[in-house]
Motif scaffolding. Sequence first.
Motif, PDB file in Angstrom:
ATOM      1  N   ARG A  32       9.144  75.009  26.229  1.00  0.00           N
ATOM      2  CA  ARG A  32       9.048  73.553  26.084  1.00  0.00           C
ATOM      3  C   ARG A  32       7.640  73.062  26.404  1.00  0.00           C
ATOM      4  N   ALA A  33       7.029  73.610  27.476  1.00  0.00           N
ATOM      5  CA  ALA A  33       5.673  73.184  27.851  1.00  0.00           C
ATOM      6  C   ALA A  33       4.664  73.553  26.759  1.00  0.00           C
ATOM      7  N   LEU A  34       4.814  74.757  26.199  1.00  0.00           N
ATOM      8  CA  LEU A  34       3.912  75.184  25.136  1.00  0.00           C
ATOM      9  C   LEU A  34       4.103  74.330  23.878  1.00  0.00           C
ATOM     10  N   GLY A  35       5.375  74.027  23.548  1.00  0.00           N
ATOM     11  CA  GLY A  35       5.651  73.194  22.393  1.00  0.00           C
ATOM     12  C   GLY A  35       5.061  71.800  22.549  1.00  0.00           C
ATOM     13  N   HIS A  36       5.204  71.229  23.733  1.00  0.00           N
ATOM     14  CA  HIS A  36       4.663  69.896  23.985  1.00  0.00           C
ATOM     15  C   HIS A  36       3.140  69.896  23.857  1.00  0.00           C
TER      16      HIS A  36
END
Length: 461
Positions: A32-36
Amino acid sequence: MNKNSSDIMALAPNNSNKRETVCIFGTGDFGRALGHKMIQSGYSVVFGSRSTQTSSLIPKDAEVLSHTEAAQKAAIIIIAIQRQHYNFLTPLAEILHGKVLVDISNNLKINQYPESNAEYLAQLVPSAKVVKAFNTVSAWALQSGTLDASRQVFVCGDDMEAKQMVMDIVRALGLTPLDKGSLLAAQEIENYPLQLFPMWKFPILLSLGLVTFFFFYSLIRDVIYPYVYEKKDFSFFIAISIPNRICPILALTLLALVYLPGVLAAIIQLYRGTKYRRFPDWLDKWMLCRKQLGLVALAFASLHVLYTLVIPIRSFVRWRISSRTISQVLNNQTEPLNTTNAWLSDSYLSLGILGFFLFVLLGITSLPSVSNNVNWREFRFVQSKLGYLTLILCTAHTLVYGGNRFLSPSSYRWYLPNAYMLSLIAPCIVLVVKFVLIFPCLDKPLTQIRQGWERKPQYSE
């Protein structure tokens, strides 16, 4: 034919303002952090998950699809799941053909499996192009904008085009890619986050060993001996006096150990007559951790300065000064100024101040942000020439402190010399050997050897 053409088009760099679509398998914290972060950098992100239900934790501009549907939408697929769950990728082998699979996983311990996770992934999906990346970056670093974390990302892979595409993504996220070569480097990259200060292990263990030795050595001389023979309780020395003895001893000894491997290497090269042979493993490891040894030495020198600054406010020191003053008043005596002792005291303090100044300068130039802004000659001048000058000043500081007490019988308790005398062993050895090595008869052939000249050895090993 159409399938291959689509794969080629998918792998081609996107020159438009809109960046390509990236697929992420896994909706955990890191995924999720990488996607954001990718959405903020202009990428279209699609998550592949077992459950296609949206969640408030998922970035609002990202899609959540099944693994099959998500894989079909992107040429780059980031595998943000653990190794033990890789088996679900096998049925997707046909869809993943020609795709770039980015393995970002880590293990729980060093060398947990015979092969790296990235190599295992390549075995499961041999038709895909596997790249190892992002495993050295944390979800926290991505969420905090990497302002307070490392920006370096190790990347490795067998396909140059695929690796370049991943490195472009790394740069787009504001990170710094470092190409580590083929996929064979994945094992080393996966072990890197699990290592706890690998280059600091020897300096710290050595420092702890020396601290323990000199603590008990000083305890015997300065606390136990007076109690046994004079019935005086100097146990409070443990708080400041003994640490203030240990810190300069450790600083000087460790500083000497920074330069000792250099002179040993010079002797070995002179003996062998060539620089094209490896040093012994112990010497190689010693030379690699010289920077850490120097920084630990600087830490002890800084503590010595702080301990010295509080000496005037110590109760014991104030009592001793007042007792001496009262004694002179009662006896109506005034001690005349001893200019010799005044010279020794001022010289001792001056040498210590200059030595500590150069010590700090050495520590500052060893910082990456500083060393990256100087050329090799400047860096070598500071670390070598000024380093030896620092060692000379600190050694002289200790010698002047000792004065004529080296030969005084009262300085020995239970036949044990003062601890600072032991601290002079290593630096004196280094300085004497270095002085011998600068003689032209040795310096000239050593310079030639280090420039690539080889002397035919007159010995057999």
